[in-house]
Design a protein around this motif. Structure first.
Motif, PDB file in Angstrom:
ATOM      1  N   GLU A  84       0.830  -1.210   0.000  1.00  0.00           N
ATOM      2  CA  GLU A  84       0.000   0.000   0.000  1.00  0.00           C
ATOM      3  C   GLU A  84       0.864   1.259   0.000  1.00  0.00           C
ATOM      4  N   THR A  85       1.950   1.254   0.738  1.00  0.00           N
ATOM      5  CA  THR A  85       2.833   2.419   0.769  1.00  0.00           C
ATOM      6  C   THR A  85       3.389   2.697  -0.620  1.00  0.00           C
ATOM      7  N   GLU A  86       3.783   1.632  -1.307  1.00  0.00           N
ATOM      8  CA  GLU A  86       4.285   1.804  -2.673  1.00  0.00           C
ATOM      9  C   GLU A  86       3.194   2.338  -3.593  1.00  0.00           C
ATOM     10  N   ARG A  87       1.992   1.800  -3.476  1.00  0.00           N
ATOM     11  CA  ARG A  87       0.886   2.272  -4.325  1.00  0.00           C
ATOM     12  C   ARG A  87       0.607   3.751  -4.080  1.00  0.00           C
ATOM     13  N   LEU A  88       0.642   4.166  -2.819  1.00  0.00           N
ATOM     14  CA  LEU A  88       0.358   5.561  -2.492  1.00  0.00           C
ATOM     15  C   LEU A  88       1.436   6.497  -3.044  1.00  0.00           C
ATOM     16  N   VAL A  89       2.692   6.095  -2.933  1.00  0.00           N
ATOM     17  CA  VAL A  89       3.762   6.904  -3.516  1.00  0.00           C
ATOM     18  C   VAL A  89       3.573   7.018  -5.019  1.00  0.00           C
ATOM     19  N   ARG A  90       3.287   5.887  -5.652  1.00  0.00           N
ATOM     20  CA  ARG A  90       3.118   5.888  -7.109  1.00  0.00           C
ATOM     21  C   ARG A  90       1.940   6.763  -7.524  1.00  0.00           C
ATOM     22  N   GLU A  91       0.854   6.723  -6.740  1.00  0.00           N
ATOM     23  CA  GLU A  91      -0.326   7.513  -7.069  1.00  0.00           C
ATOM     24  C   GLU A  91      -0.104   8.999  -6.792  1.00  0.00           C
ATOM     25  N   ASN A 149       0.708   8.424   6.900  1.00  0.00           N
ATOM     26  CA  ASN A 149       0.848   9.825   6.503  1.00  0.00           C
ATOM     27  C   ASN A 149       0.479  10.024   5.034  1.00  0.00           C
ATOM     28  N   LEU A 150       0.812   9.061   4.191  1.00  0.00           N
ATOM     29  CA  LEU A 150       0.437   9.150   2.782  1.00  0.00           C
ATOM     30  C   LEU A 150      -1.074   9.022   2.616  1.00  0.00           C
ATOM     31  N   ARG A 151      -1.709   8.198   3.438  1.00  0.00           N
ATOM     32  CA  ARG A 151      -3.178   8.136   3.427  1.00  0.00           C
ATOM     33  C   ARG A 151      -3.767   9.505   3.773  1.00  0.00           C
ATOM     34  N   TRP A 152      -3.183  10.143   4.793  1.00  0.00           N
ATOM     35  CA  TRP A 152      -3.649  11.476   5.216  1.00  0.00           C
ATOM     36  C   TRP A 152      -3.508  12.472   4.069  1.00  0.00           C
ATOM     37  N   LEU A 153      -2.369  12.445   3.392  1.00  0.00           N
ATOM     38  CA  LEU A 153      -2.148  13.366   2.283  1.00  0.00           C
ATOM     39  C   LEU A 153      -3.146  13.114   1.157  1.00  0.00           C
ATOM     40  N   LYS A 154      -3.391  11.856   0.858  1.00  0.00           N
ATOM     41  CA  LYS A 154      -4.379  11.535  -0.186  1.00  0.00           C
ATOM     42  C   LYS A 154      -5.764  12.035   0.211  1.00  0.00           C
ATOM     43  N   SER A 155      -6.132  11.871   1.484  1.00  0.00           N
ATOM     44  CA  SER A 155      -7.459  12.298   1.944  1.00  0.00           C
ATOM     45  C   SER A 155      -7.642  13.806   1.847  1.00  0.00           C
ATOM     46  N   LYS A 156      -6.545  14.555   1.902  1.00  0.00           N
ATOM     47  CA  LYS A 156      -6.604  16.013   1.775  1.00  0.00           C
ATOM     48  C   LYS A 156      -6.762  16.462   0.327  1.00  0.00           C
ATOM     49  N   GLY A 174      -4.302  15.245  -2.031  1.00  0.00           N
ATOM     50  CA  GLY A 174      -3.041  14.942  -2.686  1.00  0.00           C
ATOM     51  C   GLY A 174      -2.072  16.102  -2.757  1.00  0.00           C
ATOM     52  N   VAL A 175      -1.036  15.915  -3.577  1.00  0.00           N
ATOM     53  CA  VAL A 175       0.058  16.881  -3.666  1.00  0.00           C
ATOM     54  C   VAL A 175      -0.424  18.223  -4.210  1.00  0.00           C
ATOM     55  N   GLU A 176      -1.365  18.193  -5.143  1.00  0.00           N
ATOM     56  CA  GLU A 176      -1.843  19.442  -5.723  1.00  0.00           C
ATOM     57  C   GLU A 176      -2.456  20.345  -4.658  1.00  0.00           C
ATOM     58  N   VAL A 177      -3.227  19.767  -3.756  1.00  0.00           N
ATOM     59  CA  VAL A 177      -3.877  20.551  -2.704  1.00  0.00           C
ATOM     60  C   VAL A 177      -2.857  21.024  -1.681  1.00  0.00           C
ATOM     61  N   ILE A 178      -1.970  20.142  -1.252  1.00  0.00           N
ATOM     62  CA  ILE A 178      -0.992  20.533  -0.230  1.00  0.00           C
ATOM     63  C   ILE A 178      -0.035  21.580  -0.780  1.00  0.00           C
ATOM     64  N   GLU A 179       0.253  21.555  -2.073  1.00  0.00           N
ATOM     65  CA  GLU A 179       1.129  22.579  -2.653  1.00  0.00           C
ATOM     66  C   GLU A 179       0.514  23.966  -2.504  1.00  0.00           C
ATOM     67  N   GLN A 180      -0.788  24.081  -2.740  1.00  0.00           N
ATOM     68  CA  GLN A 180      -1.438  25.381  -2.589  1.00  0.00           C
ATOM     69  C   GLN A 180      -1.413  25.835  -1.136  1.00  0.00           C
ATOM     70  N   GLU A 181      -1.603  24.918  -0.204  1.00  0.00           N
ATOM     71  CA  GLU A 181      -1.513  25.269   1.212  1.00  0.00           C
ATOM     72  C   GLU A 181      -0.101  25.727   1.561  1.00  0.00           C
ATOM     73  N   ASN A 182       0.894  25.042   1.016  1.00  0.00           N
ATOM     74  CA  ASN A 182       2.278  25.409   1.306  1.00  0.00           C
ATOM     75  C   ASN A 182       2.633  26.771   0.736  1.00  0.00           C
ATOM     76  N   ILE A 183       2.090  27.099  -0.423  1.00  0.00           N
ATOM     77  CA  ILE A 183       2.321  28.421  -1.012  1.00  0.00           C
ATOM     78  C   ILE A 183       1.765  29.508  -0.092  1.00  0.00           C
ATOM     79  N   ILE A 184       0.558  29.289   0.406  1.00  0.00           N
ATOM     80  CA  ILE A 184      -0.077  30.280   1.287  1.00  0.00           C
ATOM     81  C   ILE A 184       0.705  30.431   2.587  1.00  0.00           C
TER      82      ILE A 184
END
Length: 355
Positions: A50-57, A245-252, A254-264
């Motif tokens: 699952e960890t590998e799948r989440l990284v790949r996704e 932690n990757l599950r948490w990031l996906k639930s938010k 993903g990377v696209e959403v967290i990037e916008q939060e990080n910019i702000i």
């Protein structure tokens, strides 16, 4: 409430801590702790899968790339990269942008010929070199995308005919990247992915096995790939918490959403540094990191007093690295805008007290 601005090991979401703490007592109703479960059990094999799948996704890793969960941190990758990618008699190119890039260069030179194409050491690494050429005969070009100590970050992928190798230890999963642009990516997990103890490696399969070197098995990527990251006993707990932690990031989102939060978050803090007459940023504005915000007092005499105020306000981990001094606010994925606002409020309060 504590707001953790420490540079690493990283802040993680509270829900990840809570689920991990339960697994320490009883993992998936097995009656065993995650700390004692066999890494060969079907339950833990499912965790790795699952960890590998989440990284790949989450990173959109294309086919033809292997994902590994290794140990030894980025420091071991400083040696593994040239051992696996630098042919006998070949040359590697490196960009020197800080302490960890310099350490990577030092280790690579023990393996073979290294061309340092540019360095920002002349200004205590407060900028990213822009004008440099990469030798056409380089086996690969290595750079560090985010410089944790000095507060700089490379957002534009370098253009290179040689395969790109990147140490993304402190900005992995914080913004979108195109993995297909790279030959190899590595990252210590302890900034944005999970706890210390596991190192992520994403490597293009067709780059391997071409150096002419006979390597100790533990330093060869191919046996690790063949064994599914279980050539030796893996860091079980670190991989498990990374999965959470990757599950948490996906639930938010993903990377696209967290990037916008990080910019702000970064913009909010840098705006206060630039506005507040008591503080000054150390990195040149165009190269400022979103992950590690480095700044100093205009008058150094105030530094201890500000750290004392920050401690009273529950702001921890702000003391800067000795190479830069002053302060460093690491604002990784799990640090909320609430924490950044609390720091800004403390800076403004200190300004009012010292007018």
């Amino acid at each position: 409430m504590k707001h953790n601005f420490g540079a690493g090991p990283c802040i993680l979401p509270q829900e990840v801590f809570q689920e991990a703490s339960q697994a320490i007592l009883n993992f998936n109703d097995t009656g065993l702790s995650i700390l004692e479960i066999s890494h060969r059990s079907k339950e833990f094999e499912a965790v790795v899968a699952e960890t590998e799948r989440l990284v790949r996704e989450l990173l959109a890793v294309p086919q033809g790339y292997s994902i590994l969960f290794l140990q030894g941190g980025a420091s071991m990758q400083f040696a593994m990269v040239p051992l696996n990618l630098l042919p006998e008699g070949g040359k590697a190119a490196y960009l020197d942008t800080g302490t960890w890039a310099s350490k990577a260069i030092k280790e690579a030179k023990k393996v073979g010929d290294v061309a340092v194409v540019a360095s920002s050491a002349d200004a205590n690494y407060n900028y990213i070199p822009k004008a440099y050429g990469i030798p056409v005969d380089a086996a690969y070009f290595h750079y560090t995308s985010n410089n944790t100590i000095f507060g700089t970050e490379i957002f534009e992928t370098p253009i290179s005919t040689a395969p790109l190798v990147c140490d993304m230890s402190s900005d992995i999963l914080s913004r979108k990247i195109n993995v297909a642009d790279y030959g190899l990516i590595y990252a210590g997990a302890q900034k944005n992915m999970g706890p210390a103890g596991v190192t992520l490696v994403i490597v293009k399969d067709d780059l391997l096995g071409k150096t002419g070197r006979t390597l100790p098995t533990i330093f060869d990527y191919q046996p690790h790939i063949a064994a599914g990251s279980m050539y030796n006993t893996p860091p079980v707990f670190s991989i498990y918490v990374s999965m959470l932690n990757l599950r948490w990031l996906k639930s938010k989102g993903g990377v696209e959403v967290i990037e916008q939060e990080n910019i702000i978050k970064a913009r909010t803090l840098y705006d206060e540094i630039d506005r507040n007459p008591l503080f000054r940023g150390t990195a040149v504005p165009e190269d400022r990191s979103r992950m590690n915000v480095t700044f100093v007092m205009e008058d150094k005499v105030h530094e201890d007093a500000f750290l004392a105020l920050a401690k009273e306000r529950g702001l921890v981990g702000l003391k800067g690295h000795r190479s830069v001094g002053g302060f460093r606010a690491s604002i990784y994925n799990a640090l909320s805008i609430t924490g950044v606002n609390a720091l800004v409020d403390a800076m403004q309060e200190f300004e009012e007290k010292n007018k």
